[in-house]
Write a protein that holds these residues in place. Structure first.
Motif, PDB file in Angstrom:
ATOM      1  N   GLY A 222       0.835  -1.221   0.000  1.00 19.71           N
ATOM      2  CA  GLY A 222       0.000   0.000   0.000  1.00 19.71           C
ATOM      3  C   GLY A 222       0.857   1.252   0.000  1.00 19.71           C
ATOM      4  N   ASN A 223       1.882   1.247   0.855  1.00 20.42           N
ATOM      5  CA  ASN A 223       2.794   2.411   0.922  1.00 20.42           C
ATOM      6  C   ASN A 223       3.543   2.597  -0.384  1.00 20.42           C
ATOM      7  OD1 ASN A 223       2.307   3.316   3.519  1.00 20.42           O
ATOM      8  ND2 ASN A 223       3.720   1.842   4.437  1.00 20.42           N
ATOM      9  N   ILE A 224       4.053   1.480  -0.939  1.00 20.08           N
ATOM     10  CA  ILE A 224       4.848   1.565  -2.177  1.00 20.08           C
ATOM     11  C   ILE A 224       3.988   2.178  -3.289  1.00 20.08           C
ATOM     12  CG2 ILE A 224       6.075   0.217  -3.938  1.00 20.08           C
ATOM     13  CD1 ILE A 224       6.806  -1.799  -1.706  1.00 20.08           C
ATOM     14  N   CYS A 225       2.746   1.693  -3.420  1.00 18.22           N
ATOM     15  CA  CYS A 225       1.855   2.231  -4.472  1.00 18.22           C
ATOM     16  C   CYS A 225       1.512   3.700  -4.215  1.00 18.22           C
ATOM     17  CB  CYS A 225       0.586   1.390  -4.567  1.00 18.22           C
ATOM     18  SG  CYS A 225       0.891  -0.238  -5.292  1.00 18.22           S
ATOM     19  N   GLN A 226       1.393   4.050  -2.961  1.00 16.00           N
ATOM     20  CA  GLN A 226       1.100   5.456  -2.596  1.00 16.00           C
ATOM     21  C   GLN A 226       2.250   6.370  -3.026  1.00 16.00           C
ATOM     22  OE1 GLN A 226      -0.358   5.368   1.449  1.00 16.00           O
ATOM     23  NE2 GLN A 226      -0.432   7.584   1.506  1.00 16.00           N
ATOM     24  N   TRP A 227       3.488   5.898  -2.801  1.00 16.08           N
ATOM     25  CA  TRP A 227       4.659   6.714  -3.203  1.00 16.08           C
ATOM     26  C   TRP A 227       4.720   6.814  -4.725  1.00 16.08           C
ATOM     27  CZ3 TRP A 227       8.098   3.060   0.165  1.00 16.08           C
ATOM     28  CH2 TRP A 227       7.837   3.308   1.519  1.00 16.08           C
ATOM     29  N   MET A 228       4.359   5.718  -5.399  1.00 14.93           N
ATOM     30  CA  MET A 228       4.418   5.709  -6.867  1.00 14.93           C
ATOM     31  C   MET A 228       3.338   6.613  -7.460  1.00 14.93           C
ATOM     32  SD  MET A 228       4.837   2.361  -9.285  1.00 14.93           S
ATOM     33  CE  MET A 228       3.147   1.808  -9.364  1.00 14.93           C
ATOM     34  N   ILE A 230       2.448   9.576  -6.530  1.00 17.94           N
ATOM     35  CA  ILE A 230       2.604  11.037  -6.380  1.00 17.94           C
ATOM     36  C   ILE A 230       2.989  11.701  -7.701  1.00 17.94           C
ATOM     37  CG2 ILE A 230       3.219  10.841  -3.926  1.00 17.94           C
ATOM     38  CD1 ILE A 230       6.080  11.618  -4.754  1.00 17.94           C
ATOM     39  N   ASP A 231       2.707  12.976  -7.784  1.00 18.88           N
ATOM     40  CA  ASP A 231       2.946  13.715  -9.030  1.00 18.88           C
ATOM     41  C   ASP A 231       4.370  14.280  -9.039  1.00 18.88           C
ATOM     42  OD1 ASP A 231       2.525  14.761 -11.453  1.00 18.88           O
ATOM     43  OD2 ASP A 231       1.163  16.363 -10.845  1.00 18.88           O
ATOM     44  N   HIS A 232       5.343  13.379  -9.058  1.00 18.97           N
ATOM     45  CA  HIS A 232       6.757  13.776  -9.098  1.00 18.97           C
ATOM     46  C   HIS A 232       7.450  12.730  -9.966  1.00 18.97           C
ATOM     47  CE1 HIS A 232      10.912  14.413  -7.986  1.00 18.97           C
ATOM     48  NE2 HIS A 232      10.587  15.492  -7.289  1.00 18.97           N
ATOM     49  N   GLU A 233       7.832  13.140 -11.176  1.00 17.54           N
ATOM     50  CA  GLU A 233       8.283  12.158 -12.172  1.00 17.54           C
ATOM     51  C   GLU A 233       9.420  11.281 -11.681  1.00 17.54           C
ATOM     52  OE1 GLU A 233       9.457  11.778 -16.873  1.00 17.54           O
ATOM     53  OE2 GLU A 233       9.079  13.756 -16.041  1.00 17.54           O
ATOM     54  N   GLU A 234      10.455  11.922 -11.088  1.00 19.90           N
ATOM     55  CA  GLU A 234      11.639  11.147 -10.678  1.00 19.90           C
ATOM     56  C   GLU A 234      11.312  10.142  -9.582  1.00 19.90           C
ATOM     57  OE1 GLU A 234      16.167  12.286 -10.582  1.00 19.90           O
ATOM     58  OE2 GLU A 234      14.939  14.020 -10.084  1.00 19.90           O
ATOM     59  N   ILE A 235      10.540  10.598  -8.577  1.00 22.05           N
ATOM     60  CA  ILE A 235      10.219   9.706  -7.458  1.00 22.05           C
ATOM     61  C   ILE A 235       9.309   8.579  -7.948  1.00 22.05           C
ATOM     62  CG2 ILE A 235       9.002   9.539  -5.229  1.00 22.05           C
ATOM     63  CD1 ILE A 235      10.047  12.368  -4.608  1.00 22.05           C
ATOM     64  N   SER A 236       8.306   8.943  -8.747  1.00 23.64           N
ATOM     65  CA  SER A 236       7.373   7.936  -9.265  1.00 23.64           C
ATOM     66  C   SER A 236       8.127   6.857 -10.044  1.00 23.64           C
ATOM     67  CB  SER A 236       6.338   8.629 -10.156  1.00 23.64           C
ATOM     68  OG  SER A 236       5.414   7.703 -10.635  1.00 23.64           O
ATOM     69  N   LEU A 237       9.086   7.289 -10.874  1.00 22.70           N
ATOM     70  CA  LEU A 237       9.875   6.334 -11.672  1.00 22.70           C
ATOM     71  C   LEU A 237      10.766   5.474 -10.777  1.00 22.70           C
ATOM     72  CD1 LEU A 237      10.788   5.252 -14.427  1.00 22.70           C
ATOM     73  CD2 LEU A 237      12.459   7.098 -14.530  1.00 22.70           C
ATOM     74  N   ALA A 238      11.396   6.110  -9.750  1.00 26.23           N
ATOM     75  CA  ALA A 238      12.286   5.358  -8.853  1.00 26.23           C
ATOM     76  C   ALA A 238      11.500   4.290  -8.092  1.00 26.23           C
ATOM     77  CB  ALA A 238      12.972   6.309  -7.874  1.00 26.23           C
ATOM     78  N   VAL A 239      10.279   4.636  -7.645  1.00 25.18           N
ATOM     79  CA  VAL A 239       9.458   3.654  -6.911  1.00 25.18           C
ATOM     80  C   VAL A 239       9.008   2.538  -7.860  1.00 25.18           C
ATOM     81  CG1 VAL A 239       7.372   3.306  -5.531  1.00 25.18           C
ATOM     82  CG2 VAL A 239       8.679   5.412  -5.267  1.00 25.18           C
ATOM     83  N   LYS A 287      -8.860   8.437  -8.134  1.00 29.27           N
ATOM     84  CA  LYS A 287      -8.651   9.869  -8.430  1.00 29.27           C
ATOM     85  C   LYS A 287      -7.432  10.411  -7.682  1.00 29.27           C
ATOM     86  CE  LYS A 287     -13.075  11.409 -10.084  1.00 29.27           C
ATOM     87  NZ  LYS A 287     -14.194  12.300  -9.988  1.00 29.27           N
ATOM     88  N   LYS A 288      -7.003   9.691  -6.646  1.00 25.34           N
ATOM     89  CA  LYS A 288      -5.858  10.162  -5.837  1.00 25.34           C
ATOM     90  C   LYS A 288      -4.524   9.904  -6.540  1.00 25.34           C
ATOM     91  CE  LYS A 288      -8.208   9.301  -1.450  1.00 25.34           C
ATOM     92  NZ  LYS A 288      -8.287   8.362  -0.299  1.00 25.34           N
ATOM     93  N   VAL A 289      -4.555   9.093  -7.584  1.00 19.52           N
ATOM     94  CA  VAL A 289      -3.316   8.715  -8.286  1.00 19.52           C
ATOM     95  C   VAL A 289      -3.015   9.726  -9.385  1.00 19.52           C
ATOM     96  CG1 VAL A 289      -2.244   6.920  -9.721  1.00 19.52           C
ATOM     97  CG2 VAL A 289      -3.651   6.272  -7.763  1.00 19.52           C
ATOM     98  N   SER A 290      -1.750  10.169  -9.470  1.00 18.38           N
ATOM     99  CA  SER A 290      -1.356  11.138 -10.506  1.00 18.38           C
ATOM    100  C   SER A 290      -1.317  10.447 -11.876  1.00 18.38           C
ATOM    101  CB  SER A 290       0.037  11.689 -10.204  1.00 18.38           C
ATOM    102  OG  SER A 290       1.002  10.658 -10.387  1.00 18.38           O
ATOM    103  N   GLY A 291      -1.259  11.253 -12.933  1.00 17.63           N
ATOM    104  CA  GLY A 291      -1.137  10.690 -14.287  1.00 17.63           C
ATOM    105  C   GLY A 291       0.117   9.843 -14.402  1.00 17.63           C
ATOM    106  N   GLN A 292       1.232  10.362 -13.808  1.00 18.35           N
ATOM    107  CA  GLN A 292       2.511   9.606 -13.823  1.00 18.35           C
ATOM    108  C   GLN A 292       2.318   8.244 -13.172  1.00 18.35           C
ATOM    109  OE1 GLN A 292       5.365  10.649 -14.960  1.00 18.35           O
ATOM    110  NE2 GLN A 292       5.330  12.875 -14.992  1.00 18.35           N
TER     111      GLN A 292
END
Length: 929
Positions: A222-228, A230-239, A287-292
């Motif tokens: 749940g936490n891992i998907c939550q971090w992924m 977020i609307d931050h390209e680098e962090i989303s990709l790293a997760v 709806k809480k998930v960013s496009g990234q």
């Protein structure tokens, strides 16, 4: 019945002859036949010695332990086990064994030295371990201290990432309370610290099932998907990369071996993988998930759910996703970006969802599974069609559009659903522009495969023309035009099957180019202009005009380089059309006559599709910088860069590489590097085309520049894949030339060529009747014989390799002669045995050598004289044979010539041969008058 003692003696003989496989067989047979404990101990000890020679250290330790169980003071078994344990990294256990050896034989120098060395290694290991522990603590202290200097924090973050990638470092972090500390870094909300923590975790999970499972459960999916999300390209990709590393470890994709306690755990990976898949599917409609985040989730599903190998019968992951997540994927496919309730998306989200639908559908194994997929789609679309709620109905039509971009045949079936086509017609006539937009896009996607889109052909053109004339909205106008382009290009490249009146196609193309170059129009709409050109450029007049329109070309290249990757297929299609790199069926003249006679249609080639026009267009594209656009396209996400798109890109690259003069430009813009992934993955045709383009580059370029660093080794496999009788002669020839170039660079590259099993193929081409193929293969072998392993093949008994090279030295083709003589010169210089063998492989050897030494071409003559020099220096008897032949006269004539800078290298070797004859006393020096 066989006697175990005899079998033991037989094993000993095999061992002395270095035949360890047969020695193991003999000892194993003897062990099955004897219950005599002392004999068993000897057999286990001896078998351990064989395994030690074969570097099978786990088996050495096992057999030596069995011998020690019978006789605890068996010094040989103890020593062998010590050696094996050291190799397995178990230094403390190895130390105990060698300590026992040294106690039993205190004067044995070898034991004392090993004891000393292992003691020092253990101390060093402990020192490193303790320093690693301290380093880990120190790094976390610096990172979690808000007052730390920025440089120190950056350095600590990088060090932590590096440590996480090393096995020992990852284990130390894991054992030293590292996970809670990494969680604290993530909770700081500082992007740099979050990235450092996530990348460290990725390293720790890579190729270690036990650690990956523990990290997955400690962090929580749940936490891992939550971090992924977020609307931050680098962090989303790293997760996303972290989650991929976990999935790879759970499915056994990692390559490292695990040691220690981790192996003993029984891990329920199926349950964990199902849990990950469920969470990824839950992210899609949220709806809480960013496009990234949505794209990352789709990409992970794309990569990990459908089977990689269709021969594997288990498609349970796909069936699970279809049953529990198909409607969630359809929801994304049906989103309408201009509507207020649209989920957060990127430009690529919907196409990625369509690609996923396609992959899932392709992964189904039988009609009942496909029927279930169709029913679920129909159920979902039916639930959305509501004549009272136009927005809901729009969503249903958009879903059909999404499916048409994925599994087209299924999309076509959905078009036939009651009410769907009627709704599309109604939407075309609606006052609302958004309705028209959605309906026109659906019509366009429905007309992809004209042979199957019957309704569209009968009704589509009239509908689209109506909209095109009436609408004032550019967005709708351009889409209607694309629909017309698609329907108008039904004849493909056949000049005689044009759908539109003469000149209409060029007018449409002109309009598309105009829109493409207009920056005031939004990207999503300009994209449709390229889609139109993808169809219109099947017409030779259109492609000729397009490549001359520099602003339009540059506009297309710039769009291809943006983050919106849904454009890739269209751009690749335009370039394939402009370079004529599509497959053209060969038309036999007899069939043409027959067709005319029976009044059948005969395909016609447009005058501007002839070779010189195509070459001009290719030159124009190279000059315009097409390579950098292609390089950028190759880097796209694997979900959107489908195998079909990869094949198109490979076709374009191959067309661009045709002229050797252009290859330098292609390499300078990164084309060499970009071709490697295209040659390794994709459709069979795509891989062959990309491999052929690589061969063209490899044949004429400096490998260090074309494929810098370690990449050069990745090119070897694609080149070797072209050495196949199913490939055409040109592909064989250029692959051999590329391998020749590579094999002349370094022994590491030669080793890689041997490892890829290229040797038998290269040898086969040396037998070829085709002069150029024989020459290329011989030149390649000439470079390869420098390698010791290749030399061993020539030394081995019972093969004709050396005979073939000697006979090739006698060929009339000078290039073949030169290469074969070079190979022979190096082989005879490396091994005296080969000098003797040379005189035995064929009775013509002397005649062939004499011809080489008398050759008009200096280079060939030099190589011939060097071979003679090697024979003379190898053995006095060989020298005697040469003195007794005409070779003495030939060498004398060469050696007596006046000094000449051009000839000097030949004269020097010939004179050294004569001096050696004198040293042997075979000839006397001529006395001066």
């Amino acid at each position: 019945m066989e006697d175990p003692v005899q079998l033991k003696d037989e094993g000993n003989k095999y061992f002395q002859a270095n035949d360890y496989e047969n020695a193991i067989k003999s000892y194993s047979k003897a062990l099955k036949l004897t219950k005599d404990k002392p004999l068993q101990a000897v057999l286990y000890r001896n078998r351990a010695a064989c395994f030690l020679k074969k570097e099978s250290y786990a088996q050495v330790a096992s057999d030596a332990s069995r011998a020690i169980d019978i006789d605890p003071s068996d010094i040989k078994a103890l020593y062998r086990r010590s050696q094996a344990l050291e190799k397995l990294g178990k230094l403390d256990q190895a130390f105990k064994d060698i300590q026992r050896c040294a106690t039993i034989e205190p004067r044995n120098k070898n034991f004392q030295e090993t004891l000393h060395r292992l003691g020092a290694s253990i101390q060093e290991k402990l020192k490193i371990q303790f320093s690693t522990d301290a380093r880990v603590q120190k790094m976390f202290e610096i990172l979690l201290d808000e007052n730390s200097e920025k440089d120190k924090r950056e350095k600590a973050a990088n060090n932590l990432i590096v440590l996480g990638r090393e096995e020992a470092g990852a284990e130390r972090i894991f054992q030293n309370n590292g996970l809670p500390l990494l969680m604290r870094l993530i909770e700081t909300k500082n992007p740099e610290l979050i990235l450092a923590a996530v990348r460290t975790l990725s390293g720790m999970c890579t190729a270690h099932k036990a650690r990956a499972t523990a990290i997955l459960h400690m962090l929580g999916i749940g936490n891992i998907c939550q971090w992924m999300a977020i609307d931050h390209e680098e962090i989303s990709l790293a997760v996303c990369n972290l989650l991929q590393a976990i999935i790879d470890s759970l499915t056994g994709e990692g390559k490292k071996e695990e040691h220690g306690k981790g192996d003993a755990l029984v891990l329920d990976t199926k349950k964990d993988l199902k849990m990950i898949t469920t969470h990824l599917l839950d992210m899609l409609p949220s709806k809480k998930v960013s496009g990234q985040g949505r794209d990352r989730s789709l990409n992970l599903l794309n990569k990990n759910v459908p089977r990689k190998d269709q021969r594997n019968p288990d498609n349970s992951r796909t069936l699970f996703v279809v049953d529990s997540g198909l409607k969630k994927i359809l929801k994304i496919a049906g989103q309408i970006p201009d509507m207020p309730n649209c989920l957060p998306l990127t430009e690529n989200s919907q196409l990625t969802a369509s690609v996923l639908l396609n992959k899932l559908y392709d992964d189904l194994r039988c009609d009942s599974e496909r029927e279930n997929f169709r029913l679920l789609c129909e159920e979902y679309i039916q639930s959305q069609i509501d004549p009272q709620d136009m927005d809901k109905t729009l969503h249903a039509i958009q879903v059909v559009s999404g499916v048409l971009q994925g599994p087209f045949d299924l999309g076509n079936q959905l078009l036939g659903m009651k009410g769907v086509m009627e709704m599309m017609v109604a939407l075309c006539g609606s006052e609302r522009e958004i309705d028209q937009l959605v309906a026109v896009e659906a019509l366009i996607h429905a007309s992809t495969k004209l042979s199957r889109a019957t309704f569209i052909i009968t009704n589509g053109i009239a509908l689209l023309k109506e909209i095109y004339k009436k609408t004032k909205n550019e967005k709708i106008k351009i889409r209607a035009l694309v629909g017309l382009c698609k329907l108008g290009s039904a004849g493909g490249t056949d000049y005689g099957l044009r759908q539109f009146a003469e000149g209409s196609t060029e007018k449409l193309a002109k309009q598309c180019r105009k829109w493409l170059c207009n920056p005031a129009i939004d990207t999503r709409t300009r994209k449709w202009a390229i889609e139109g050109l993808a169809y219109l450029t099947l017409d030779a007049d259109v492609k000729d005009d397009f490549v001359e329109d520099e602003p339009a070309l540059q506009a297309m290249f710039e769009l291809a380089k943006t983050s919106d990757k849904t454009i890739l297929y269209s751009v690749a299609s335009v370039l394939v059309n402009c370079t004529n790199s599509y497959d053209v069926k060969e038309i036999l003249p007899e069939l043409v006559q027959l067709a005319k006679f029976s009044k059948q249609h005969v395909p016609e080639q447009h005058p501007k599709d002839k070779k010189d026009f195509v070459e001009k267009r290719v030159k124009r594209l190279v000059k315009s910088g097409v390579t950098s656009a292609l390089v950028c396209m190759v880097k796209a996400d694997s979900a959107i860069l489908t195998d079909q798109t990869k094949e198109l890109l490979a076709r374009v690259f191959l067309a661009l590489c045709e002229d050797p003069k252009d290859r330098g430009t292609i390499v300078a813009q990164g084309g060499g590097k970009a071709l490697i992934p295209l040659a390794l993955e994709g459709t069979d045709i795509g891989k062959i085309k990309a491999s052929h383009a690589l061969a063209k580059i490899a044949a004429v370029s400096n490998p260090d520049i074309a494929f810098p660093g370690e990449r050069v080794y990745e090119v070897v496999r694609p080149l070797v894949s072209l050495l196949n009788t199913e490939r055409d002669g040109l592909q064989n020839f250029e692959a051999l030339r590329g391998l020749t170039n590579f094999s002349g660079r370094s022994d590491k590259l030669r080793q890689k060529i041997i490892k890829e099993k290229a040797m038998p193929d290269i040898e086969n081409y040396m037998f070829e009747n085709h002069d150029q193929l024989r020459q290329a293969a011989t030149e390649c072998m000439c470079n390869l014989v420098v390698n010791k392993e290749v030399q061993e093949r020539f030394l081995a008994d019972g093969n004709d390799r050396l005979k073939l090279v000697v006979l090739l030295c006698g060929e009339d083709d000078e290039k073949v002669q030169n290469a074969a003589a070079g190979a022979l010169a190096m082989l005879t210089a490396a091994h005296k045995k080969l000098c003797h063998k040379l005189t035995q492989v064929t009775t013509q050897w002397l005649e062939i050598l004499q011809r080489l030494c008398l050759h008009d071409k200096l280079e060939i003559q030099h190589r011939g004289v060097v071979i003679v020099y090697n024979l003379i220096h190898a053995d006095q008897d060989l020298a005697k044979k040469l003195v007794e032949s005409e070779m003495l006269e030939i060498l004398t004539v060469i050696g007596k010539q006046e000094d000449n800078p051009n000839l000097q290298h030949v004269l020097k070797v010939a004179r050294e041969c004569l001096v050696k004859f004198m040293d042997y006393g075979l000839i006397k020096p001529v006395s001066q008058p």
